[in-house]
Write a protein that holds these residues in place. Sequence first.
Motif, PDB file in Angstrom:
ATOM      1  N   SER A  22      29.622  97.030  62.885  1.00  0.00           N
ATOM      2  CA  SER A  22      28.499  96.584  63.728  1.00  0.00           C
ATOM      3  C   SER A  22      27.215  96.486  62.923  1.00  0.00           C
ATOM      4  O   SER A  22      26.394  95.608  63.166  1.00  0.00           O
ATOM      5  CB  SER A  22      28.323  97.515  64.932  1.00  0.00           C
ATOM      6  OG  SER A  22      27.847  98.761  64.504  1.00  0.00           O
ATOM      7  N   SER A  69      26.940  95.623  59.746  1.00  0.00           N
ATOM      8  CA  SER A  69      26.949  94.405  58.928  1.00  0.00           C
ATOM      9  C   SER A  69      26.809  93.165  59.802  1.00  0.00           C
ATOM     10  O   SER A  69      26.186  92.181  59.413  1.00  0.00           O
ATOM     11  CB  SER A  69      28.210  94.328  58.066  1.00  0.00           C
ATOM     12  OG  SER A  69      29.345  94.417  58.867  1.00  0.00           O
ATOM     13  N   ILE A  70      27.387  93.229  61.014  1.00  0.00           N
ATOM     14  CA  ILE A  70      27.200  92.095  61.931  1.00  0.00           C
ATOM     15  C   ILE A  70      25.737  91.960  62.315  1.00  0.00           C
ATOM     16  O   ILE A  70      25.198  90.857  62.411  1.00  0.00           O
ATOM     17  CB  ILE A  70      28.079  92.265  63.187  1.00  0.00           C
ATOM     18  CG1 ILE A  70      29.549  92.064  62.827  1.00  0.00           C
ATOM     19  CG2 ILE A  70      27.685  91.255  64.249  1.00  0.00           C
ATOM     20  CD1 ILE A  70      30.475  92.198  63.986  1.00  0.00           C
ATOM     21  N   GLN A  71      25.081  93.099  62.471  1.00  0.00           N
ATOM     22  CA  GLN A  71      23.657  93.028  62.821  1.00  0.00           C
ATOM     23  C   GLN A  71      22.869  92.360  61.721  1.00  0.00           C
ATOM     24  O   GLN A  71      21.951  91.581  61.982  1.00  0.00           O
ATOM     25  CB  GLN A  71      23.105  94.434  63.056  1.00  0.00           C
ATOM     26  CG  GLN A  71      23.336  94.910  64.469  1.00  0.00           C
ATOM     27  CD  GLN A  71      22.631  96.222  64.732  1.00  0.00           C
ATOM     28  OE1 GLN A  71      22.059  96.818  63.825  1.00  0.00           O
ATOM     29  NE2 GLN A  71      22.689  96.669  65.954  1.00  0.00           N
ATOM     30  N   GLN A  72      23.242  92.627  60.474  1.00  0.00           N
ATOM     31  CA  GLN A  72      22.519  91.984  59.377  1.00  0.00           C
ATOM     32  C   GLN A  72      22.734  90.481  59.416  1.00  0.00           C
ATOM     33  O   GLN A  72      21.806  89.694  59.217  1.00  0.00           O
ATOM     34  CB  GLN A  72      23.007  92.530  58.037  1.00  0.00           C
ATOM     35  CG  GLN A  72      22.438  93.887  57.704  1.00  0.00           C
ATOM     36  CD  GLN A  72      22.999  94.411  56.405  1.00  0.00           C
ATOM     37  OE1 GLN A  72      23.943  93.848  55.857  1.00  0.00           O
ATOM     38  NE2 GLN A  72      22.422  95.490  55.925  1.00  0.00           N
ATOM     39  N   MET A  73      23.967  90.087  59.678  1.00  0.00           N
ATOM     40  CA  MET A  73      24.235  88.640  59.740  1.00  0.00           C
ATOM     41  C   MET A  73      23.438  87.997  60.868  1.00  0.00           C
ATOM     42  O   MET A  73      22.907  86.898  60.733  1.00  0.00           O
ATOM     43  CB  MET A  73      25.739  88.414  59.983  1.00  0.00           C
ATOM     44  CG  MET A  73      26.544  88.449  58.716  1.00  0.00           C
ATOM     45  SD  MET A  73      28.031  87.474  58.866  1.00  0.00           S
ATOM     46  CE  MET A  73      28.954  88.448  60.027  1.00  0.00           C
ATOM     47  N   TRP A  74      23.389  88.692  61.993  1.00  0.00           N
ATOM     48  CA  TRP A  74      22.645  88.149  63.132  1.00  0.00           C
ATOM     49  C   TRP A  74      21.169  87.975  62.785  1.00  0.00           C
ATOM     50  O   TRP A  74      20.531  87.001  63.139  1.00  0.00           O
ATOM     51  CB  TRP A  74      22.812  89.078  64.341  1.00  0.00           C
ATOM     52  CG  TRP A  74      21.951  88.724  65.497  1.00  0.00           C
ATOM     53  CD1 TRP A  74      22.210  87.819  66.462  1.00  0.00           C
ATOM     54  CD2 TRP A  74      20.650  89.249  65.796  1.00  0.00           C
ATOM     55  NE1 TRP A  74      21.182  87.759  67.351  1.00  0.00           N
ATOM     56  CE2 TRP A  74      20.211  88.620  66.965  1.00  0.00           C
ATOM     57  CE3 TRP A  74      19.821  90.209  65.187  1.00  0.00           C
ATOM     58  CZ2 TRP A  74      18.979  88.906  67.545  1.00  0.00           C
ATOM     59  CZ3 TRP A  74      18.603  90.493  65.764  1.00  0.00           C
ATOM     60  CH2 TRP A  74      18.191  89.828  66.938  1.00  0.00           C
ATOM     61  N   ALA A  75      20.622  88.971  62.033  1.00  0.00           N
ATOM     62  CA  ALA A  75      19.209  88.869  61.654  1.00  0.00           C
ATOM     63  C   ALA A  75      18.991  87.649  60.775  1.00  0.00           C
ATOM     64  O   ALA A  75      18.000  86.927  60.901  1.00  0.00           O
ATOM     65  CB  ALA A  75      18.776  90.142  60.935  1.00  0.00           C
ATOM     66  N   THR A 104      20.746  84.831  60.831  1.00  0.00           N
ATOM     67  CA  THR A 104      20.795  83.600  61.634  1.00  0.00           C
ATOM     68  C   THR A 104      19.519  83.418  62.433  1.00  0.00           C
ATOM     69  O   THR A 104      19.048  82.297  62.629  1.00  0.00           O
ATOM     70  CB  THR A 104      21.995  83.598  62.601  1.00  0.00           C
ATOM     71  OG1 THR A 104      21.960  84.792  63.375  1.00  0.00           O
ATOM     72  CG2 THR A 104      23.290  83.459  61.858  1.00  0.00           C
ATOM     73  N   GLU A 105      18.931  84.528  62.885  1.00  0.00           N
ATOM     74  CA  GLU A 105      17.661  84.405  63.626  1.00  0.00           C
ATOM     75  C   GLU A 105      16.569  83.834  62.741  1.00  0.00           C
ATOM     76  O   GLU A 105      15.779  82.996  63.166  1.00  0.00           O
ATOM     77  CB  GLU A 105      17.219  85.781  64.152  1.00  0.00           C
ATOM     78  CG  GLU A 105      18.017  86.247  65.347  1.00  0.00           C
ATOM     79  CD  GLU A 105      17.774  85.393  66.580  1.00  0.00           C
ATOM     80  OE1 GLU A 105      16.621  85.260  67.004  1.00  0.00           O
ATOM     81  OE2 GLU A 105      18.747  84.836  67.105  1.00  0.00           O
ATOM     82  N   GLN A 118      17.164  80.136  62.415  1.00  0.00           N
ATOM     83  CA  GLN A 118      16.782  79.383  63.615  1.00  0.00           C
ATOM     84  C   GLN A 118      15.288  79.249  63.730  1.00  0.00           C
ATOM     85  O   GLN A 118      14.763  78.224  64.131  1.00  0.00           O
ATOM     86  CB  GLN A 118      17.308  80.103  64.860  1.00  0.00           C
ATOM     87  CG  GLN A 118      18.686  79.664  65.248  1.00  0.00           C
ATOM     88  CD  GLN A 118      19.124  80.303  66.545  1.00  0.00           C
ATOM     89  OE1 GLN A 118      18.474  81.235  67.029  1.00  0.00           O
ATOM     90  NE2 GLN A 118      20.193  79.828  67.101  1.00  0.00           N
TER      91      GLN A 118
END
Lengths: 433, 208
Positions: B169, B171-177, B179-180, B183
């Motif tokens: 979770s 590392s997924i949060q880092q990826m999400w950051a 992508t934000e 965008q």
Amino acid sequence: MRKAQVNWEKRILKSLNSMCTELGIPLARKRPVPEQNELTNKWNEMGTDEPDLSKFRPVYAPKDFLEVFVGLKNPNNERSEDLTVRSHWGLIQVSLNGRDIPQMREMYPELGLTYGQLGIDDHTHVPPDLFESEHIHIGKKVVSEQDSAAAQQYSRQGCPTGLRAQLWSLILNTTNDPEAITHYEQLKARVIHHDLLVDNLIYKDVKLTASNDDYYFVFEDYLYQVLLCFSRDTAVLEHFNYNCASPPKSCMQSKSGSEQCAVVYPPNGVIPFHGFSMYVAPLCFLYNEPSKLYSVFREMYIRYFFRLHSVSSHPSGIVSLCLQFERLLQTHLPQLFYHLREIGAQPLRIAFKWIVRAFSGYLSTDQLLLLWDRILGYDSLEIVAVLAAAVFAFRAENLMEVTSLASAEAVLADLSTLKVMPLLQIFLFATSV
Amino acid sequence: MSAKAVSCTIKSPVALQIGDAVSDSSRPGVYITDITLAEPVNIQEISFKNYYTAYVTVRLQRRQGGSAKWVTCLRNYCLMSNPHAEAGSHDYFSIYRHQMLTEPDSVTTVRLILRQPSSEWLNFSIEEINIYPCAKEDSERDVPAWISTLTPVEEPLDLNGLPDPETVSSSIQQMWALTEIMQASQTAASIGRFDVDGSYDVKLLSYT
């Protein structure tokens, strides 16, 4: 009214489809490479290229459009056939809200007799210290502050010729930054890649209208450059969010042949009609760079001009403007209206072509630009309807003596000597109510 | 916000005019429509679609104790600002509790008095009348079954060779950051392609 718009659009589509099948020309195709190169070389002098346009005819002319409104009837409306004092004598039989002169005096106070106006107080016999120099000084300040709201307020009293281009692009919020220039270059590339039937309609329209006009024939090449790019600009599709019209669509096979997709034709969704190029022509006096000219025209179209050729109940829509014109005439010049009606010359039949083009091509250019200053300043086309009524008021004496529609049209054929601002001022502020 | 509309019977409008309704040639300017409710309701909202009515007055019959009383809760509410013009003639309206002069509680009948003083229009009425009751505070809605079967206690998970959920979770949060950030830095300009896969061969327009 929505039904009328839908039916009208169907008629236009049928007309375009039948033209396409008759002439055997596809609505759109990709240009072969040699043709693309040729067009790139000739980009700045497309006026010299004379394709065979004899078989093309404009999709519709303003008078066809007028017949659509004349037929607009609300089934819930009580309309007796007798001509009484209470009935509406004009052609438009829809009861939309409109302003009368006292309300317009409150709406347009800056056009009043006590305010200075460009178009009146910049005349040669008026010393410039009274109004003109101060007004130009304020204009320069507005431009240097880059204040869009101030520019809009300022243009209600007219824009000086030297500052008009900058003031209008301030009001319309168009810039000449690299993004806009790139966008224009992209559109130009699309013109070169694809050939549309609509291009021929544009050629024909320019040749029939602007090229024959003493003021605008020099801008023929600019008009092609702007209008051909305009047809390919998908950003224009956004204005259909607040336009009751809908863009024409077509079904196309995708390259893989597997599915049908719906595409908009032309890419901007707007089919030009006879006289469309006159919306662009006056702007050529203000801007000489094609990308700047293009941005300003596009913004003016999606804010104002689209309302002049779609059926809606909006206060600046063409139906409201026509109704406003007829009401003003019936209220303030009833004898004239009655006389014209009796000889079979309904005033709207004469004034419609002025209103639909916002007087472009009928007034002399400097007067037209003063009128368009006020359209931008008040963000409304209502002033066009008022001017139409004011012109009839001005020529009322001559019109009372005519006995046929043809002679009435002859009296009002030449508006090029009219001065717009005195007419508006007298009609709005010096008419007894 | 609004529950379903309360079921009601809407009677056909009755015209009020002087003289004989049948033989008189002038059209009525006032219509009265009664709406009877099956049981006493606390009204939250009355919504309807207008058809050329200029003013509406709403009267309620409330059942209090053993007696029924008529009260006016809205007087000459303007639907068309200019009765001679089209503006507002087809609009949708909602009248809320807080706009009313008296509390619309325990209402058994609603009477709508429609007025159209202009002689321009042949007919006028209101359509699609819906009455919405107040939402009850103590809702008797059933609790959905899945809420009651949630596991109350976190049991230790049997991983079976899968990576630890905490590290996944984060590392997924880092990826999400990332992508934000991507965008947020996109330009607002659209690409605006009108062709499909490079081809734009349009043959005929479609009528739909």
